[in-house]
Design an enzyme around this catalytic site. Structure first.
Site, PDB file in Angstrom:
ATOM      1  N   GLY A  56       0.803  -1.222   0.000  1.00  0.00           N
ATOM      2  CA  GLY A  56       0.000   0.000   0.000  1.00  0.00           C
ATOM      3  C   GLY A  56       0.834   1.269   0.000  1.00  0.00           C
ATOM      4  O   GLY A  56       2.059   1.243  -0.164  1.00  0.00           O
ATOM      5  N   SER A  57       0.155   2.388   0.206  1.00  0.00           N
ATOM      6  CA  SER A  57       0.809   3.689   0.128  1.00  0.00           C
ATOM      7  C   SER A  57       1.823   3.906   1.236  1.00  0.00           C
ATOM      8  O   SER A  57       2.888   4.473   1.013  1.00  0.00           O
ATOM      9  CB  SER A  57      -0.247   4.803   0.176  1.00  0.00           C
ATOM     10  N   GLU A 174      -9.194  -3.549  -7.236  1.00  0.00           N
ATOM     11  CA  GLU A 174      -9.200  -3.326  -5.797  1.00  0.00           C
ATOM     12  C   GLU A 174     -10.634  -3.197  -5.276  1.00  0.00           C
ATOM     13  O   GLU A 174     -11.001  -3.793  -4.253  1.00  0.00           O
ATOM     14  CB  GLU A 174      -8.403  -2.061  -5.478  1.00  0.00           C
ATOM     15  N   ALA A 198     -23.211  -2.375  -0.431  1.00  0.00           N
ATOM     16  CA  ALA A 198     -22.287  -1.517  -1.174  1.00  0.00           C
ATOM     17  C   ALA A 198     -21.060  -1.242  -0.313  1.00  0.00           C
ATOM     18  O   ALA A 198     -21.162  -1.172   0.914  1.00  0.00           O
ATOM     19  CB  ALA A 198     -22.969  -0.208  -1.550  1.00  0.00           C
ATOM     20  N   ILE A 200     -17.522   1.199   0.130  1.00  0.00           N
ATOM     21  CA  ILE A 200     -16.672   2.348  -0.209  1.00  0.00           C
ATOM     22  C   ILE A 200     -15.355   2.203   0.539  1.00  0.00           C
ATOM     23  O   ILE A 200     -15.344   1.953   1.748  1.00  0.00           O
ATOM     24  CB  ILE A 200     -17.332   3.683   0.179  1.00  0.00           C
ATOM     25  N   ASP A 201     -14.266   2.361  -0.163  1.00  0.00           N
ATOM     26  CA  ASP A 201     -12.938   2.340   0.451  1.00  0.00           C
ATOM     27  C   ASP A 201     -12.250   3.668   0.149  1.00  0.00           C
ATOM     28  O   ASP A 201     -12.304   4.147  -0.981  1.00  0.00           O
ATOM     29  CB  ASP A 201     -12.128   1.177  -0.112  1.00  0.00           C
ATOM     30  N   LEU A 202     -11.629   4.247   1.140  1.00  0.00           N
ATOM     31  CA  LEU A 202     -10.887   5.499   0.961  1.00  0.00           C
ATOM     32  C   LEU A 202      -9.466   5.299   1.459  1.00  0.00           C
ATOM     33  O   LEU A 202      -9.225   5.169   2.659  1.00  0.00           O
ATOM     34  CB  LEU A 202     -11.553   6.643   1.733  1.00  0.00           C
ATOM     35  N   THR A 207      -9.913   6.347  -4.105  1.00  0.00           N
ATOM     36  CA  THR A 207     -11.117   5.860  -3.440  1.00  0.00           C
ATOM     37  C   THR A 207     -11.898   5.014  -4.429  1.00  0.00           C
ATOM     38  O   THR A 207     -11.852   5.262  -5.641  1.00  0.00           O
ATOM     39  CB  THR A 207     -11.988   7.016  -2.900  1.00  0.00           C
TER      40      THR A 207
END
Length: 464
Positions: A56-57, A174, A198, A200-202, A207
Site C-alpha cells: 500500500g501507500s 481493488e 455496497a 466504499i474504500d478510501l 477511493t
C-alpha cells in the site's frame, strides 16, 4: 366389514440398528455444523492456503488465509494471519532491490504459517496499490520495483504461478475484490443482489465504490463501469469505479488547484500557520505539476467555505471529463445505489478519531453513523482555533494524525459521501474494520477477495 391394513412385525435388533444409525448421522451433522461455526479444524477434510501481500501507500501487509473443506464439500475461510511493516515500497524510490528486500520479513512470516509440504500449492500474490501507481519517480521506477519483487517471489518456493500474481493492481480490481471480501464475510454471497451491500474504500491515493446492480443497468452502462463478478456462489453485475487521485492525501493537490480560495488567496480548509507547498515530485500530481496553499491567520478555517471549495473541485472535473451523464464527480458516470452502505479505511479511522462515529467495543464490532455526523465533526474541526485542535481531538493526536488537516479531511469525507457517492445526511453508514466470521476476526479488505481469486486461478476451481 372393513379391515385395517396389517403391518409386518419389526425385529428388535433391526429397530435398534436403525435408531443407532439415525442418531450417529444426526450427531455427525450437528457436530460438523457446530464445528463449522466455531472454526475447529478437526472435522475438516482438507486445508489450503492463499497468501496476499498488500503493498500500500504507507506500508506493506501480508495476509495468509487458511481455507478448509468440510464433509459436505464446502470450502470456508477458517483463519487469517496478518502482519504489517513500514514503510511502503514507494518510499524506496529508484532503489528496486532495496524495495524487494524489505519484503523478506513478510515472506518469512508467511512461511511460518504455511507448512513446507503445502507451499508449492499455495499462491503468493503481491499487489501494489495507488501509492506505487503515483510514486514521484515515475512508471519506470515502479516497474523496476515490481520486476525485482516478481523475481524474489519466483524463488520463494510457493506455487509456480505466483510470479504471475505480482502486479500494480488496478483500482477497479481493488474495488471488486473489496466488494467480494466484504459480502463473503457478511455471508451475503449466494443471495439476491438486493441482499448484498455496497462498499466504499478510501485510501491515501484513491477511493473506490462497488455495489450490485441489475442486468438492465449493465446493458445501458458505458464501457468499464459495470463488471460481471463470478464468485464461487453465484454471479453478480456490479457497478465499480476507482477515483485515482481522490484519496485522502492525494486529493489535497486537487483542492488547492481547483477549489475556490478566499479573497486574500488563502485556502479556507487550512488553519493560519499552515503552508502546504510542493515544487517537485508532488504526490497525486503528474510529473512537473506543483501546488502551493496556505491558511489565513485572519479568516481561519470555515466549514461552509471549505465545503464550497471541495464541491467546486468536483464540478471542475465534471465540466471537463463528464462525457455521458449522469455523472457523480471526476467525470464518472453513475447509477443509483439500492443496497446498504458500508465504508472502510480512512473513513472509519477519521470518523472514530473525530467523534463522528462511536468507538467500536471490539475490532469486529460494526458501528453505524451518518454523513450528517461527519458534517458536525467537520464543522467542529473548522471552527476550533488551531491552538486548541490537539486538546479537542485527543484520539486523533494519539493516532499521530496531523490535526491541522482535520477541517480539510473531514469536510472532504462529508462531501465524498454525499455529493460524490449520493448518501443523504441521515442514511445509515456502517463502518468496517474487521468482521466476525466463524469465530475469527477477519479484516474486511480487498485482500481476501484477491486471495479467493488467486487460489481459484492456481487450482482452476474458481473462475472470476
Amino acid at each position: 366389514m372393513a379391515f385395517a391394513p396389517t403391518r409386518a412385525a419389526s425385529s428388535p435388533r433391526s429397530l435398534t440398528t436403525l435408531v443407532v444409525f439415525i442418531v450417529v448421522i444426526a450427531l455427525t451433522v450437528t457436530f460438523t455444523l457446530w464445528s463449522d461455526a466455531v472454526g475447529f479444524a478437526s472435522t475438516r477434510t482438507s486445508k489450503r492456503f492463499s497468501i496476499v501481500l498488500d503493498a500500500g501507500s504507507t506500508g506493506s501487509r501480508v495476509h495468509v488465509f487458511t481455507f478448509q473443506t468440510d464433509y459436505f464439500g464446502r470450502e470456508r475461510l477458517h483463519s487469517e494471519y496478518f502482519h504489517a511493516i513500514e514503510p511502503g515500497l514507494k518510499s524506496y524510490g529508484s532503489s528496486a532491490d532495496a524495495a524487494s528486500a524489505s519484503l523478506d520479513e513478510l515472506i518469512s512470516r508467511a512461511k511460518s504459517v504455511v507448512p513446507e509440504r503445502a507451499r508449492s500449492a499455495t499462491p503468493f500474490s503481491v499487489r501494489a496499490t495507488a501509492g506505487l501507481r503515483l510514486m514521484p519517480e515515475g512508471q519506470d521506477a515502479a516497474d523496476a520495483i515490481m520486476d525485482s519483487v516478481r523475481a524474489k517471489i519466483a524463488r520463494a518456493g510457493f506455487h509456480p504461478q505466483s510470479e504471475t500474481f505480482v502486479s500494480i493492481m488496478d483500482g477497479v480490481d481493488e474495488g471488486a475484490h473489496g466488494w467480494v471480501a466484504t459480502n463473503y464475510l457478511l455471508e451475503r454471497l449466494g443471495k439476491s443482489p438486493e441482499s448484498t451491500v455496497a462498499v466504499i474504500d478510501l485510501g491515501g491515493g484513491s477511493t473506490q465504490i462497488a455495489y450490485a446492480v441489475g442486468s438492465a443497468i449493465m446493458d445501458k452502462a458505458p464501457s468499464g463501469y459495470v463488471r460481471k463478478i463470478q464468485t464461487p456462489f453465484s454471479a453478480y453485475n456490479a457497478y465499480i469505479h476507482s477515483f485515482k487521485g481522490y484519496g485522502l492525501v492525494a486529493v489535497r493537490a486537487k483542492l488547492y488547484r481547483f477549489g475556490k480560495r478566499d479573497e486574500d488567496g488563502t485556502h479556507p480548509c487550512l488553519p493560519g500557520s499552515v503552508q502546504d507547498t510542493c515544487t517537485k515530485d508532488c504526490y497525486g500530481l503528474e510529473p512537473g505539476e506543483t501546488y502551493e496553499a496556505k491558511g489565513s491567520a485572519t479568516l481561519g478555517t470555515d466549514f461552509k467555505r471549505c465545503l464550497a471549495a471541495v464541491i467546486e473541485t468536483f464540478k471542475e472535473d465534471n465540466r471537463t471529463k463528464c462525457g455521458r451523464g449522469p455523472c457523480s464527480f471526476a467525470g464518472a458516470w453513475t447509477t443509483p445505489r439500492k443496497t446498504p452502505l458500508y465504508v472502510m479505511s480512512y473513513i472509519v479511522e477519521r470518523g472514530v478519531q473525530a467523534g463522528a462515529a462511536p468507538h467500536p467495543k471490539t475490532p469486529s464490532t460494526i458501528v453505524s453513523t451518518t454523513a450528517g455526523a461527519f458534517k458536525t465533526a467537520a464543522s467542529h474541526a473548522c471552527v476550533t482555533p488551531q491552538a486548541k485542535l490537539a486538546s479537542e481531538f485527543p484520539l486523533a493526536v494519539a493516532a499521530k494524525v496531523d490535526v491541522d488537516y482535520l477541517c480539510l479531511e473531514l469536510t472532504y469525507i462529508y462531501a465524498l459521501l454525499t455529493t460524490g457517492y449520493g448518501a443523504s445526511d441521515t442514511e445509515a453508514i456502517h463502518m468496517l474494520d474487521k468482521i466476525r466470521y466463524k469465530n475469527q476476526d477477519v479484516e474486511a479488505s480487498w485482500a481476501l477477495g484477491d486471495g479467493i481469486a488467486t487460489l481459484g486461478a492456481a487450482t482452476r476451481s474458481y473462475h472470476w
